[in-house]
Scaffold this motif. Structure first.
Motif, PDB file in Angstrom:
ATOM      1  N   UNK A  56      16.474   2.201 -10.379  1.00  0.00           N
ATOM      2  CA  UNK A  56      16.785   1.667  -9.046  1.00  0.00           C
ATOM      3  C   UNK A  56      18.224   1.180  -9.001  1.00  0.00           C
ATOM      4  N   UNK A  96      11.946  -6.825   5.451  1.00  0.00           N
ATOM      5  CA  UNK A  96      11.612  -6.160   4.193  1.00  0.00           C
ATOM      6  C   UNK A  96      10.899  -7.155   3.301  1.00  0.00           C
ATOM      7  N   UNK A  97       9.813  -6.717   2.673  1.00  0.00           N
ATOM      8  CA  UNK A  97       9.071  -7.590   1.780  1.00  0.00           C
ATOM      9  C   UNK A  97       9.422  -7.233   0.344  1.00  0.00           C
ATOM     10  N   UNK A  98       9.777  -8.270  -0.435  1.00  0.00           N
ATOM     11  CA  UNK A  98      10.145  -8.047  -1.829  1.00  0.00           C
ATOM     12  C   UNK A  98       9.385  -9.019  -2.723  1.00  0.00           C
ATOM     13  N   UNK A  99       9.243  -8.640  -3.968  1.00  0.00           N
ATOM     14  CA  UNK A  99       8.393  -9.405  -4.881  1.00  0.00           C
ATOM     15  C   UNK A  99       9.144  -9.700  -6.166  1.00  0.00           C
ATOM     16  N   UNK A 106       4.762 -16.684  -8.460  1.00  0.00           N
ATOM     17  CA  UNK A 106       5.084 -15.352  -7.954  1.00  0.00           C
ATOM     18  C   UNK A 106       5.635 -15.560  -6.557  1.00  0.00           C
ATOM     19  N   UNK A 108       6.844 -13.835  -2.801  1.00  0.00           N
ATOM     20  CA  UNK A 108       6.924 -12.723  -1.856  1.00  0.00           C
ATOM     21  C   UNK A 108       7.928 -13.175  -0.813  1.00  0.00           C
ATOM     22  N   UNK A 263     -13.083 -13.318   6.424  1.00  0.00           N
ATOM     23  CA  UNK A 263     -12.228 -14.063   5.494  1.00  0.00           C
ATOM     24  C   UNK A 263     -12.167 -15.509   5.972  1.00  0.00           C
ATOM     25  N   UNK A 304     -12.430 -13.657   0.977  1.00  0.00           N
ATOM     26  CA  UNK A 304     -13.215 -12.720   1.786  1.00  0.00           C
ATOM     27  C   UNK A 304     -14.648 -12.742   1.277  1.00  0.00           C
TER      28      UNK A 304
ATOM     29  N   UNK B   9      -7.162 -10.478   0.733  1.00  0.00           N
ATOM     30  CA  UNK B   9      -6.357  -9.924   1.825  1.00  0.00           C
ATOM     31  C   UNK B   9      -6.668  -8.430   2.011  1.00  0.00           C
ATOM     32  N   UNK B 131       4.517  -1.957  -1.049  1.00  0.00           N
ATOM     33  CA  UNK B 131       5.877  -2.237  -0.608  1.00  0.00           C
ATOM     34  C   UNK B 131       6.863  -2.283  -1.771  1.00  0.00           C
ATOM     35  N   UNK B 132       6.372  -2.478  -2.983  1.00  0.00           N
ATOM     36  CA  UNK B 132       7.332  -2.568  -4.095  1.00  0.00           C
ATOM     37  C   UNK B 132       7.716  -1.196  -4.641  1.00  0.00           C
ATOM     38  N   UNK B 133       7.148  -0.123  -4.055  1.00  0.00           N
ATOM     39  CA  UNK B 133       7.391   1.198  -4.614  1.00  0.00           C
ATOM     40  C   UNK B 133       8.778   1.741  -4.301  1.00  0.00           C
ATOM     41  N   UNK B 138       9.053  -0.892   1.677  1.00  0.00           N
ATOM     42  CA  UNK B 138       9.166  -2.349   1.761  1.00  0.00           C
ATOM     43  C   UNK B 138       9.259  -2.810   3.208  1.00  0.00           C
ATOM     44  N   UNK B 141       4.836  -1.697   8.015  1.00  0.00           N
ATOM     45  CA  UNK B 141       3.757  -2.608   8.372  1.00  0.00           C
ATOM     46  C   UNK B 141       2.482  -2.244   7.619  1.00  0.00           C
ATOM     47  N   UNK B 181      -0.502  -3.268   0.406  1.00  0.00           N
ATOM     48  CA  UNK B 181       0.944  -3.352   0.662  1.00  0.00           C
ATOM     49  C   UNK B 181       1.630  -4.403  -0.205  1.00  0.00           C
ATOM     50  N   UNK B 182       0.986  -5.556  -0.364  1.00  0.00           N
ATOM     51  CA  UNK B 182       1.656  -6.686  -1.017  1.00  0.00           C
ATOM     52  C   UNK B 182       1.402  -6.764  -2.518  1.00  0.00           C
ATOM     53  N   UNK B 183       0.836  -5.698  -3.077  1.00  0.00           N
ATOM     54  CA  UNK B 183       0.604  -5.681  -4.518  1.00  0.00           C
ATOM     55  C   UNK B 183       1.823  -5.080  -5.212  1.00  0.00           C
ATOM     56  N   UNK B 184       2.057  -5.537  -6.447  1.00  0.00           N
ATOM     57  CA  UNK B 184       3.096  -4.898  -7.260  1.00  0.00           C
ATOM     58  C   UNK B 184       2.412  -4.038  -8.313  1.00  0.00           C
TER      59      UNK B 184
END
Lengths: 640, 296
Positions: A56, A96-99, A106, A108, A263, A304, B9, B131-133, B138, B141, B181-184
């Motif tokens: 990357x 953009x979502x980043x981890x 952790x 997000x 949930x 859930x 989730x 999203x982490x791919x 990322x 939706x 989506x929100x898993x790494x």
């Protein structure tokens, strides 16, 4: 900060996986104005936390040469600005979502766009965040967009704020400048209900105070950004609040099992708990709490689950199972704070879908109490809401909703509005309180019914709704049809657009919001008249499909007859009986349907009249035939 | 904590999309993410079996071990499987060696997927993208809309606030739903480990017949490999970080022959998992372009 591998080397794989799985997750957003360096800051966090893989990085290095804004240096913003349009324009369009992770937590992170036109994407990121990092360019100080974002952050209920004064390197790490910006910001947000505002001077580009305290700002004695994020205690007390489970789905695989899936929005539940189902009010006791493939001893907010109950209770999707002792409110009129998120303005009176929890109903905004000035918070009058407007409004829903106020419980306090035609998400709202009038005004049951009144008149009440362009012939046809019905002893009334605008609707203009209200009022009047047993003819341009649908829904299944008077605009313009098209063409008349205001033709009218090559009499006979009115034995003559 | 909330989730998303769907389906590629997705679907509806079919777009070039795993899982999960192969592509014998990787992927994957969705008129399609791919993922939706022709317009995504997913569609629109989506990548492995989810054995290292080509190890899975002069089959201890069409999925040399070792190795590695895929590194933004054209 550590890489997962550093921890991995120190532990066995088993304990490593356990430690990873039990870490807490912090969700945060970065927001602020354009060019404040949000993407660069996140890029820096990812880079320093070694969340970036070698390939990357290599691809970012190549991209930096093509799109980068940092000369020979790697442009870390490219790690987050992933869309082609974003790279080409050097801006952030969508969230953009980043981890990444440290050995404590952790993370997000949602990197949100700074441009005003993309505010809805910023709100998307903010709605699920625990903490907001508001960036400010040290050279520019507090800007309009800083204020807008702070307001949305506050509205969304985020209570812990980092004020990140970025680009300190460009002002020589000057403490006085820093203090001044912080004071400005604190003054601005003094009434925003933030619990903590932590101001940190930093440089995302060089990394000062990002991970470690910077030697270049010895005067600053607070935490680095990473230290703060690692240790901030978010006051999320969802588990401590009363139990709420919005039902998503009822699981009935066989006759012996009936489970209610959802949930948990707040609180906790365990077998034996006494619960109430809302809105029905039915009570029962929890038999089991199924989590995945096995029964659980208890479950809490965020889980859930599938519940089974001791009794056969009628529950379906949209209902809410709640703690018996602490019930939410049930009402159909509210005051709410609303963010409008669509290019097409909000029109009071128009029907939208409203989704709250798992329940979906129709809703209209009955009143805009005030719009908020983004800069000052001043309350401004408004007839409609444009893209990105924030307002306090009253809403009315087609069925009662089970809710908590957003301040008490986010889970059942927020809703979205969906346009019925485009299906877009157009509004985001937070309930402040239920309006008392809804609670206290009850429907008065009347003993003489519509059916009894109609029987007396020997007729079946109907609403015959004529829609079409100005000059299409609606009124002429409706007028003749009424004469025709009258001649046969029917009790009728004709509601004509122009005439109603002289009286009941004389306060309304021709902008979209007024057109919507115009139709709402006439539809309600027509409904009362049908209730009185009359055959009502409505002759209104009624250009929007949405409002005609709203009108239709006021009536019984066969009561509403939509007649599309289909005359091409060229023909209407040629006739131009009232000279209106000529005025519209020269710009003297604004918002004229078909010219500078849209007409949405009906998709499936009950009667579609193509008037070209068809006389008025033929049109009327066509309608009469389709309505099942008996044919005339002799030509229509009016007696007085 | 972390793992529980990701699972909760995902289950919420699956139930929500299913509740509003007319004709839902779950994409199933047999890989590790698909394995997690199927497991989540089973949990979401337990004790009922997943109430929608799995859809596998079969290019005809998957590893033998993948087909075997697919048969096992369908049996175990009591779920209906729909497979689809592009009939035109099959008639023309389209393959990665004869037609090149881009053409093969377009015809046998992207076009085949669109055909399958149109043919079965699926309105809600579950996918295992994360999203982490990749950068454009990322931005996507969880409920991602596709206009007619399955096009994705990244500039006109619906705002998606709280957990209030908008499931309304206009005629000819469809929704792709991404519950994880929100898993790494770490979350995926951790979940597989914690839940003991069966995966294709190719993820674990073993002695396998491979050929060195273009600086990468390609496993010889059947007799369709066109050897070039000088190319020789070697037996090496290798494993796969992702699984797809065997000619397009490079193996990596590895000693990791247990799940624990794979996880340890994955997080010592310094290159991302999609590197083994030969399709998304041609030009900047190439994944975004493929997605706009309907690639999942």
């Amino acid at each position: 900060m550590v890489r997962p591998t550093d921890e991995l080397a120190a532990h066995s794989i088993v304990s490593f996986l356990e430690s990873q799985g039990t870490k807490s997750t912090l969700r945060f957003i970065t927001c602020g104005s354009v060019d404040d360096g949000k993407s660069t800051l996140i890029g820096r966090l990812l880079f320093e936390s070694k969340a970036i893989f070698d390939d990357q990085l290599a691809s970012i290095e190549a991209d930096s040469r093509q799109y980068g804004t940092q000369g020979e240096k790697i442009d870390l913003a490219l790690l987050v600005d992933g869309l082609q349009a974003e790279r080409e324009q050097g801006i952030t369009i969508d969230v953009a979502y980043r981890f990444f992770a440290t050995n404590k937590r952790r993370f997000m992170v949602a990197d949100t766009p700074g441009h005003e036109q993309y505010t809805r994407n910023m709100a998307t990121g903010a709605s699920t965040a625990d903490v907001a990092v508001i960036l400010i360019d040290a050279r520019k100080g507090v800007l309009t967009q800083t204020r807008r974002h702070s307001r949305i952050v506050s509205m969304m209920g985020i209570r812990d704020i980092v004020l990140a004064i970025n680009k300190m390197d460009l002002i020589g790490f000057n403490q006085t400048e820093f203090d001044k910006i912080v004071a400005d910001f604190r003054a601005f947000v003094s009434d925003f209900e933030f619990s903590t505002v932590t101001a940190i001077p930093l440089s995302g580009l060089d990394g000062d105070n990002v991970l470690h305290r910077s030697a270049r700002m010895p005067w600053y004695d607070g935490p680095s950004l990473m230290d703060f994020l690692d240790t901030v205690q978010v006051s999320d007390d969802a588990v401590g609040r009363p139990f709420r489970l919005p039902i998503q789905w009822v699981n009935r695989p066989n006759l012996d099992f009936r489970g209610f899936c959802g949930r948990i929005a707040s609180g906790r539940v365990q077998p034996g708990d006494v619960i109430t189902v809302l809105p029905s009010g039915a009570q029962s006791r929890v038999k089991s709490v199924l989590s995945g493939f096995s029964d659980a001893e208890a479950a809490v907010a965020g889980d859930s689950v599938t519940l089974t109950l001791d009794d056969e209770v009628d529950i379906s999707r949209g209902d809410v199972i709640v703690a018996n002792a602490y019930r939410p409110e049930v009402a159909d009129q509210f005051e709410a704070r609303l963010l409008w998120m669509n290019e097409h303005p909000m029109a009071p009176g128009r029907q939208y879908f409203l989704k709250l929890g798992t329940r979906e109903v129709s809703a209209t905004i009955t009143e805009i109490k005030y719009r908020e000035d983004v800069n000052t918070g001043a309350r401004l009058a408004a007839k409609t809401l444009d893209l990105n407007a924030i307002a306090t409004v009253n809403l009315s829903t087609s069925a009662p909703l089970v809710f908590d106020t957003y301040r008490d419980d986010k889970g059942l306090g927020c809703f979205i509005l969906i346009d019925k035609l485009t299906c877009k998400t157009v509004g985001a709202g937070m309930i402040q309180f239920a309006l008392r009038r809804a609670r206290n005004i009850h429907w008065q049951e009347l003993e003489i019914s519509k059916e009894l009144r109609a029987e007396l008149k020997y007729q079946i009440p109907k609403c015959i709704w004529f829609t079409g362009l100005s000059g299409s012939g609606k009124s002429t046809i409706a007028n003749l049809l009424e004469k025709r019905l009258y001649a046969q002893g029917k009790h009728t009334y004709l509601l004509d657009g122009d005439n109603i605008r002289h009286g009941l609707n004389r306060d309304l203009g021709f902008i979209e919001a007024d057109r919507v209200e115009n139709i709402r009022r006439v539809a309600e009047v027509a409904k009362l008249m049908v209730d009185a047993g009359l055959i009502v003819l409505v002759s209104f341009i009624s250009p929007y499909r949405n409002e005609r649908q709203m009108a239709r829904e006021l009536f019984g299944p066969d009561e509403f007859v939509e007649v599309f008077v289909d005359t091409p605009i060229e023909e209407c313009e040629k006739r131009d009986v009232k000279g209106l098209y000529a005025k519209a063409r020269t710009g003297q008349l604004k918002n004229f349907t078909g010219i500078d205001s849209p007409y949405e033709a009906p998709a499936k009218p009950e009667i579609h009249l193509k008037t070209i090559g068809c006389s008025v009499n033929e049109c009327v006979e066509d309608i009469a035939h389709k309505l099942g009115v008996e044919p005339l034995s002799s030509p229509l003559v009016m007696y007085r | 904590m972390h793992m529980n909330s990701l699972e909760a989730e995902a289950i919420e998303i699956i139930r929500e999309a299913f509740s509003m769907a007319r004709n839902p389906v779950m994409m199933y590629s047999i890989g590790k993410d698909s394995s997690v997705m199927l497991h989540l679907a089973r949990k979401a509806f337990y004790p009922a079996p997943p109430p929608f079919p799995l859809l596998h777009i079969d290019t005809g070039w998957k590893f033998q071990a993948m087909y075997a795993h697919r048969a096992r899982m369908v049996e175990e999960a009591q779920v209906k499987l729909i497979t689809y192969t592009n009939p035109d592509g099959a008639a023309q014998n389209v393959g990665p060696f004869s037609h090149g990787s881009n053409y093969h992927t377009d015809i046998m994957k992207t076009q085949a997927l669109k055909q399958a969705l149109d043919f079965h008129k699926f309105d809600v399609v579950f996918g295992g993208a994360r999203r982490d791919e990749e950068e454009s993922r990322a931005k996507e939706r969880i409920f991602s809309f596709r206009s007619e022709g399955h096009r994705w317009d990244p500039k006109a995504q619906r705002p998606e606030l709280w957990n209030l997913y908008n499931t309304h569609m206009r005629a000819n629109e469809t929704i792709r739903v991404f519950p994880i989506s929100n898993w790494t990548e770490l979350d995926i492995w951790q979940y597989i480990y914690k839940e003991d989810i069966p995966i294709v054995p190719l993820y674990l290292a073993d002695l396998r017949p491979v050929v060195r080509r273009g600086g990468q190890w390609i496993m010889i899975d059947d007799n369709r490999f066109p050897f070039q002069p000088g190319e020789q089959v070697e037996n090496r201890k290798v494993r796969f970080r992702t699984l797809g069409c065997w000619p397009l999925t490079a193996a990596v040399e590895s000693e990791a022959d247990t799940l624990e070792a794979v996880i340890a190795e994955t997080f010592n590695a310094r290159s991302s998992e999609r590197q083994g895929r030969l399709i998304d590194s041609d030009t900047p933004g190439s994944m975004e372009k493929k997605k706009q054209e309907g690639y999942f």
